[in-house]
Enzyme design. Structure first.
Site, short mmCIF file in Angstrom:
data_model
loop_
_atom_site.label_atom_id
_atom_site.label_comp_id
_atom_site.label_asym_id
_atom_site.label_seq_id
_atom_site.Cartn_x
_atom_site.Cartn_y
_atom_site.Cartn_z
N TYR A 151 0.82 -1.22 0.00
CA TYR A 151 0.00 0.00 0.00
C TYR A 151 0.86 1.27 0.00
O TYR A 151 0.44 2.30 -0.54
CB TYR A 151 -1.01 -0.02 1.15
CG TYR A 151 -2.15 -0.99 0.85
CD1 TYR A 151 -3.14 -0.65 -0.07
CD2 TYR A 151 -2.18 -2.25 1.43
CE1 TYR A 151 -4.15 -1.54 -0.40
CE2 TYR A 151 -3.20 -3.15 1.11
CZ TYR A 151 -4.18 -2.78 0.20
OH TYR A 151 -5.18 -3.68 -0.13
N GLN B 195 -15.38 2.41 -6.29
CA GLN B 195 -14.67 1.26 -5.72
C GLN B 195 -13.19 1.60 -5.54
O GLN B 195 -12.43 0.83 -4.98
CB GLN B 195 -14.77 0.05 -6.65
CG GLN B 195 -16.19 -0.43 -6.88
CD GLN B 195 -16.24 -1.45 -8.01
OE1 GLN B 195 -16.03 -2.63 -7.82
NE2 GLN B 195 -16.52 -0.99 -9.22
N ASN B 196 -12.81 2.76 -6.07
CA ASN B 196 -11.39 3.12 -6.06
C ASN B 196 -10.96 3.65 -4.70
O ASN B 196 -11.72 4.31 -4.01
CB ASN B 196 -11.10 4.15 -7.14
CG ASN B 196 -11.31 3.58 -8.52
OD1 ASN B 196 -11.41 2.37 -8.67
ND2 ASN B 196 -11.40 4.44 -9.52
N ASP C 137 -8.17 5.50 -4.65
CA ASP C 137 -7.45 6.74 -4.93
C ASP C 137 -8.35 7.94 -4.66
O ASP C 137 -9.55 7.79 -4.41
CB ASP C 137 -6.90 6.76 -6.38
CG ASP C 137 -8.00 6.83 -7.44
OD1 ASP C 137 -8.86 7.71 -7.36
OD2 ASP C 137 -7.99 5.99 -8.37
N HIS D 108 -14.56 0.93 -0.91
CA HIS D 108 -13.45 0.06 -0.52
C HIS D 108 -12.34 0.79 0.22
O HIS D 108 -11.22 0.29 0.29
CB HIS D 108 -12.90 -0.66 -1.76
CG HIS D 108 -13.90 -1.60 -2.37
ND1 HIS D 108 -13.87 -1.99 -3.69
CD2 HIS D 108 -14.98 -2.22 -1.82
CE1 HIS D 108 -14.88 -2.81 -3.92
NE2 HIS D 108 -15.57 -2.96 -2.82
N GLY E 180 -15.86 2.03 -16.03
CA GLY E 180 -14.56 1.39 -15.80
C GLY E 180 -14.53 0.35 -14.70
O GLY E 180 -13.63 0.38 -13.86
P1 NAD Z 1 -11.04 -4.28 -12.40
O1 NAD Z 1 -9.58 -4.22 -12.49
O2 NAD Z 1 -11.70 -5.55 -12.04
O3 NAD Z 1 -11.65 -3.87 -13.83
C1 NAD Z 1 -11.16 -2.76 -14.52
C2 NAD Z 1 -12.17 -2.37 -15.57
O4 NAD Z 1 -11.72 -1.17 -16.14
C3 NAD Z 1 -12.30 -3.41 -16.70
O5 NAD Z 1 -13.68 -3.64 -16.97
C4 NAD Z 1 -11.61 -2.72 -17.88
O6 NAD Z 1 -12.21 -3.07 -19.12
C5 NAD Z 1 -11.85 -1.27 -17.54
N1 NAD Z 1 -10.89 -0.35 -18.15
C6 NAD Z 1 -9.58 -0.53 -18.45
N2 NAD Z 1 -9.06 0.59 -18.99
C7 NAD Z 1 -10.07 1.50 -19.02
C8 NAD Z 1 -10.16 2.85 -19.45
N3 NAD Z 1 -9.11 3.50 -19.97
N4 NAD Z 1 -11.35 3.48 -19.32
C9 NAD Z 1 -12.43 2.85 -18.80
N5 NAD Z 1 -12.41 1.56 -18.38
C10 NAD Z 1 -11.23 0.91 -18.48
O7 NAD Z 1 -11.50 -3.09 -11.43
P2 NAD Z 1 -12.80 -2.91 -10.56
O8 NAD Z 1 -13.99 -3.41 -11.29
O9 NAD Z 1 -12.76 -1.52 -10.07
O10 NAD Z 1 -12.61 -3.90 -9.31
C11 NAD Z 1 -11.40 -4.23 -8.73
C12 NAD Z 1 -11.10 -3.67 -7.36
O11 NAD Z 1 -9.85 -3.07 -7.50
C13 NAD Z 1 -11.99 -2.62 -6.81
O12 NAD Z 1 -12.48 -3.10 -5.63
C14 NAD Z 1 -11.09 -1.41 -6.51
O13 NAD Z 1 -11.18 -1.11 -5.13
C15 NAD Z 1 -9.72 -1.90 -6.72
N6 NAD Z 1 -8.76 -1.03 -7.44
C16 NAD Z 1 -8.75 0.32 -7.26
C17 NAD Z 1 -7.83 1.09 -7.98
C18 NAD Z 1 -7.83 2.58 -7.77
O14 NAD Z 1 -8.11 3.04 -6.67
N7 NAD Z 1 -7.51 3.38 -8.80
C19 NAD Z 1 -6.96 0.51 -8.87
C20 NAD Z 1 -6.97 -0.87 -9.01
C21 NAD Z 1 -7.89 -1.63 -8.28
#
Ligand code: NAD
Length: 231
Positions: free
Chosen positions: A53, A86-87, A89, A104, A170
């Site tokens: 993290y 769900q992010n 960030d 989350h 996304g």
């Molecule tokens: P995921 O990784 O399961 O899915 C990512 C989705 O984003 C996919 O459907 C993909 O097709 C899509 N994608 C990829 N590039 C894209 C773009 N340029 N524009 C739009 N969509 C795009 O992620 P999720 O469904 O959010 O679930 C996974 C878990 O991961 C969540 O619980 C989240 O908390 C966590 N997570 C968060 C971050 C963050 O905070 N930025 C980053 C990674 C994972």
């Protein structure tokens, strides 16, 4: 004022340089989920969890909101806007959004391991072994790990079930219970999924799909909503 509820996943931050979890080259390739994002991992090897993290926090600190984060904020001029993410960030907030519900957790925060209500904002990018809360317990990342309950879920369901328009951006819709939000839209609401690889559950109706990246699709749809006042 019509209520717009937006539900975002890792994909909205992909074009800011923050990797998603499941796309090829995603985070799990280097760090298996069970080693870094579960209560068991924390019991077994807190130093590794903190390291994972800490690296992610640094990555978020160096990232900037993108056109999709900013475009959503423009909706506030005409609609009552709520963002459920769900992010972990803080790119929605740094693009100016205030009504952001983090399902989350939040990478910029830490919390006590003995009192989950004791949450602190971090000033730097690190939580180290030995960093304690005022109660004397080790600080942990303020993150909902796999296998933990999602305290904000009821609030999120209330928002979605009262939406006039629901935008999903996304997300692979693979992480539950968050993904179940797509089932809670009212019968007469309009809903959109913006994702270059859209994965709607089979048989789910009422959704239009824009198979584009967030930086292409979100400004396009926002522009459409603001100029045509559709729905
Ligand atoms: P995921 O990784 O399961 O899915 C990512 C989705 O984003 C996919 O459907 C993909 O097709 C899509 N994608 C990829 N590039 C894209 C773009 N340029 N524009 C739009 N969509 C795009 O992620 P999720 O469904 O959010 O679930 C996974 C878990 O991961 C969540 O619980 C989240 O908390 C966590 N997570 C968060 C971050 C963050 O905070 N930025 C980053 C990674 C994972």
């Amino acid at each position: 004022m019509k209520r717009v509820v937006v539900f975002t996943g890792a994909g909205i931050s992909a074009e800011s340089g923050i990797r998603t979890f499941r796309d090829s080259g995603g985070l799990w390739d280097e760090y298996p989920i069970e080693e870094v994002a579960t209560p068991q991992a924390w019991s077994k090897n807190p130093a590794l969890v903190l390291q994972f993290y800490n690296l992610r926090r640094e990555q978020v600190a160096n990232a900037r909101p993108n056109a999709a984060h900013y475009a959503l904020e423009e909706l506030r001029s005409v609609f009552e806007l709520h963002i459920i993410t769900q992010n972990i960030d803080d790119l929605h907030e740094r693009a100016g959004s205030t009504n952001v519900l983090h399902l989350h957790g939040e990478i910029r925060k830490a919390r006590s391991t003995v009192n989950p209500d004791h949450v602190v904002e971090l000033s730097g990018n690190l939580i180290n072994v030995g960093d304690t809360c005022p109660l004397g317990s080790q600080l942990r990342p303020h993150i909902v790990w796999f296998g933990e309950s999602v305290p904000a879920m009821d609030q999120a369901i209330d928002l979605v079930s009262t939406a006039d328009l629901f935008l999903v951006v996304g997300t692979s819709l693979a992480v539950y219970p968050a993904a179940s939000l797509v089932y809670h839209i009212p019968e007469n609401a309009k809903a959109w999924l913006i994702d270059p690889n859209p994965q709607l559950p089979a048989g789910l109706s009422g959704y239009s799909i824009l198979a584009k990246t967030a930086c292409e699709g979100v400004p396009e749809l926002v522009n459409h909503l603001l100029t045509d006042h559709v729905f």
